[in-house]
Scaffold this motif. Structure first.
Motif, short mmCIF file in Angstrom:
data_model
loop_
_atom_site.label_atom_id
_atom_site.label_comp_id
_atom_site.label_asym_id
_atom_site.label_seq_id
_atom_site.Cartn_x
_atom_site.Cartn_y
_atom_site.Cartn_z
N TYR A 140 -6.05 -6.58 -10.76
CA TYR A 140 -5.31 -7.73 -10.25
C TYR A 140 -4.91 -8.67 -11.39
CZ TYR A 140 -4.13 -12.11 -8.05
OH TYR A 140 -3.46 -13.26 -7.70
N PHE A 157 -1.99 -7.35 -13.26
CA PHE A 157 -0.76 -7.65 -12.52
C PHE A 157 -0.42 -9.14 -12.61
CE2 PHE A 157 -1.41 -3.64 -10.08
CZ PHE A 157 -0.17 -3.10 -10.32
N PHE A 212 -0.15 -6.06 -6.42
CA PHE A 212 -1.48 -5.46 -6.29
C PHE A 212 -1.64 -4.81 -4.92
CE2 PHE A 212 -5.94 -5.62 -5.05
CZ PHE A 212 -6.49 -4.86 -6.07
N TYR A 244 -2.70 -1.01 -4.40
CA TYR A 244 -3.88 -0.61 -3.64
C TYR A 244 -3.51 0.30 -2.46
CZ TYR A 244 -8.45 -0.74 -1.49
OH TYR A 244 -9.65 -0.37 -0.97
#
Length: 94
Positions: A10, A13, A65, A69
């Motif tokens: 994260y 990103f 993110f 994911y």
């Protein structure tokens, strides 16, 4: 995947998004019709709002993110997806 790995990804990103978001919405003193401070660069923003930049960056990073994911969980794009692009020609394959 462990929580610490997710957190590290994260933040990767987030910093990528920071450099993407940073130039948007910046107005110089000339564009605002205001006087510049002596010694101020021509391209310096008239009013720097770090909290707005942090908020925008966090939103963009959360979206990226989330896509990452979702791809990790569902396996939409994997390493095998790129075999046709990066595999050697048949005459060089063993």
């Amino acid at each position: 995947m462990r929580f610490t790995s997710l957190l590290a990804i994260y933040f990767l990103f987030w910093f990528l998004s920071l450099f993407v978001v940073l130039p948007f919405g910046v107005r110089t003193s000339d564009e605002m019709g205001k006087d510049r401070v002596p010694g101020q660069a021509d391209s310096a923003p008239h009013e720097f709002r770090p909290w707005r930049i942090i908020l925008r960056t966090s939103v963009v990073a959360a979206i990226l993110f989330g896509l990452f994911y979702a791809n990790y969980v569902n396996g939409w794009i994997t390493v095998r997806s790129f075999d046709a692009i990066f595999s050697p020609p048949a005459e060089f394959a063993e």
